[in-house]
Scaffold this motif. Structure first.
Motif, short mmCIF file in Angstrom:
data_model
loop_
_atom_site.label_atom_id
_atom_site.label_comp_id
_atom_site.label_asym_id
_atom_site.label_seq_id
_atom_site.Cartn_x
_atom_site.Cartn_y
_atom_site.Cartn_z
N GLN A 23 0.83 -1.21 0.00
CA GLN A 23 0.00 0.00 0.00
C GLN A 23 0.86 1.25 0.00
N LYS A 24 0.32 2.31 -0.64
CA LYS A 24 1.08 3.54 -0.78
C LYS A 24 0.10 4.71 -0.91
N VAL A 25 0.43 5.87 -0.35
CA VAL A 25 -0.36 7.07 -0.53
C VAL A 25 0.22 7.84 -1.70
N VAL A 26 -0.62 8.11 -2.70
CA VAL A 26 -0.19 8.83 -3.90
C VAL A 26 -1.17 9.96 -4.17
N THR A 27 -0.75 10.91 -4.99
CA THR A 27 -1.63 11.97 -5.46
C THR A 27 -1.85 11.77 -6.94
N ASN A 29 -3.98 13.24 -10.10
CA ASN A 29 -4.77 14.38 -10.58
C ASN A 29 -5.21 15.30 -9.43
N GLY A 30 -4.34 15.49 -8.46
CA GLY A 30 -4.63 16.39 -7.35
C GLY A 30 -5.44 15.77 -6.23
N VAL A 31 -5.72 14.48 -6.30
CA VAL A 31 -6.52 13.80 -5.28
C VAL A 31 -5.62 12.82 -4.53
N PRO A 32 -5.45 13.00 -3.20
CA PRO A 32 -4.65 12.04 -2.44
C PRO A 32 -5.42 10.73 -2.25
N VAL A 48 -9.99 7.11 -0.44
CA VAL A 48 -9.76 8.51 -0.80
C VAL A 48 -9.32 9.22 0.48
N MET A 49 -8.18 9.89 0.44
CA MET A 49 -7.61 10.52 1.63
C MET A 49 -7.83 12.04 1.63
N SER A 50 -8.69 12.55 0.76
CA SER A 50 -8.90 13.97 0.60
C SER A 50 -9.92 14.50 1.62
N SER A 51 -9.85 15.79 1.87
CA SER A 51 -10.86 16.44 2.72
C SER A 51 -11.92 17.15 1.88
N TYR A 56 -14.90 12.55 -3.19
CA TYR A 56 -15.59 11.32 -2.84
C TYR A 56 -16.73 11.00 -3.80
N MET A 57 -17.26 12.02 -4.46
CA MET A 57 -18.36 11.83 -5.40
C MET A 57 -17.89 11.44 -6.80
N ASN A 58 -16.60 11.50 -7.05
CA ASN A 58 -16.05 11.18 -8.36
C ASN A 58 -15.90 9.66 -8.50
N ASP A 59 -16.61 9.07 -9.47
CA ASP A 59 -16.57 7.62 -9.66
C ASP A 59 -15.18 7.11 -10.07
N ALA A 60 -14.33 7.98 -10.59
CA ALA A 60 -12.99 7.57 -11.01
C ALA A 60 -12.12 7.17 -9.82
N TYR A 61 -12.48 7.62 -8.62
CA TYR A 61 -11.69 7.33 -7.42
C TYR A 61 -12.43 6.45 -6.43
N MET A 62 -13.45 5.76 -6.89
CA MET A 62 -14.21 4.86 -6.04
C MET A 62 -13.32 3.68 -5.63
N PRO A 63 -13.37 3.26 -4.35
CA PRO A 63 -12.55 2.13 -3.93
C PRO A 63 -12.80 0.90 -4.81
N GLY A 64 -11.70 0.28 -5.21
CA GLY A 64 -11.76 -0.87 -6.09
C GLY A 64 -11.43 -0.54 -7.54
N THR A 65 -11.47 0.76 -7.87
CA THR A 65 -11.16 1.20 -9.22
C THR A 65 -9.67 1.08 -9.49
N LYS A 66 -9.32 0.63 -10.68
CA LYS A 66 -7.91 0.54 -11.05
C LYS A 66 -7.51 1.81 -11.77
N ILE A 67 -6.34 2.34 -11.39
CA ILE A 67 -5.79 3.53 -12.02
C ILE A 67 -4.36 3.24 -12.45
N THR A 68 -3.87 4.01 -13.39
CA THR A 68 -2.49 3.88 -13.86
C THR A 68 -1.72 5.11 -13.43
N LEU A 69 -0.63 4.91 -12.73
CA LEU A 69 0.22 6.01 -12.28
C LEU A 69 1.24 6.32 -13.36
N THR A 70 1.54 7.60 -13.51
CA THR A 70 2.51 8.00 -14.53
C THR A 70 3.82 8.39 -13.89
#
Length: 70
Positions: A23-27, A29-32, A48-51, A56-70
Motif C-alpha cells: 500500500q502507498k499514498v499517492v496523489t 490528478n490532485g486527489v490524495p 480517498v484521503m482527501s478532505s 468522494y463523489m467522483n466515480d474515477a476514485y471509487m474504492p476498487g477502481t484501477k488507475i495507472t500512475l505515470t
C-alpha cells in the motif's frame, strides 16, 4: 466476546505487515489516494484521503477502481 469500541478494527486486530507493504499514498490528478500496487504502473484505489467532498463523489476514485500512475 463482544467488543464495544469506537476504535477502527485495524487498530484492534492488526493485519500482517506484508499487507501494508503493497500500500502507498499517492496523489493522482490532485486527489490524495491510498492505493494497492498491482503489476507495473497499475494500482487499485483503497481509500480517498482527501478532505474535499467532491473527490468522494467522483466515480474515477471509487474504492476498487484501477488507475495507472505515470
Amino acid at each position: 466476546m463482544i467488543l464495544y469500541t469506537m476504535m477502527p478494527e485495524e487498530l484492534i486486530f492488526p493485519l500482517e505487515s506484508s499487507t501494508y507493504n503493497s500500500q502507498k499514498v499517492v496523489t493522482h490528478n490532485g486527489v490524495p489516494l491510498l492505493v494497492e500496487k498491482l503489476e507495473g504502473p497499475e494500482c487499485r484505489v483503497l481509500r480517498v484521503m482527501s478532505s474535499d467532498p467532491n473527490h468522494y463523489m467522483n466515480d474515477a476514485y471509487m474504492p476498487g477502481t484501477k488507475i495507472t500512475l505515470t
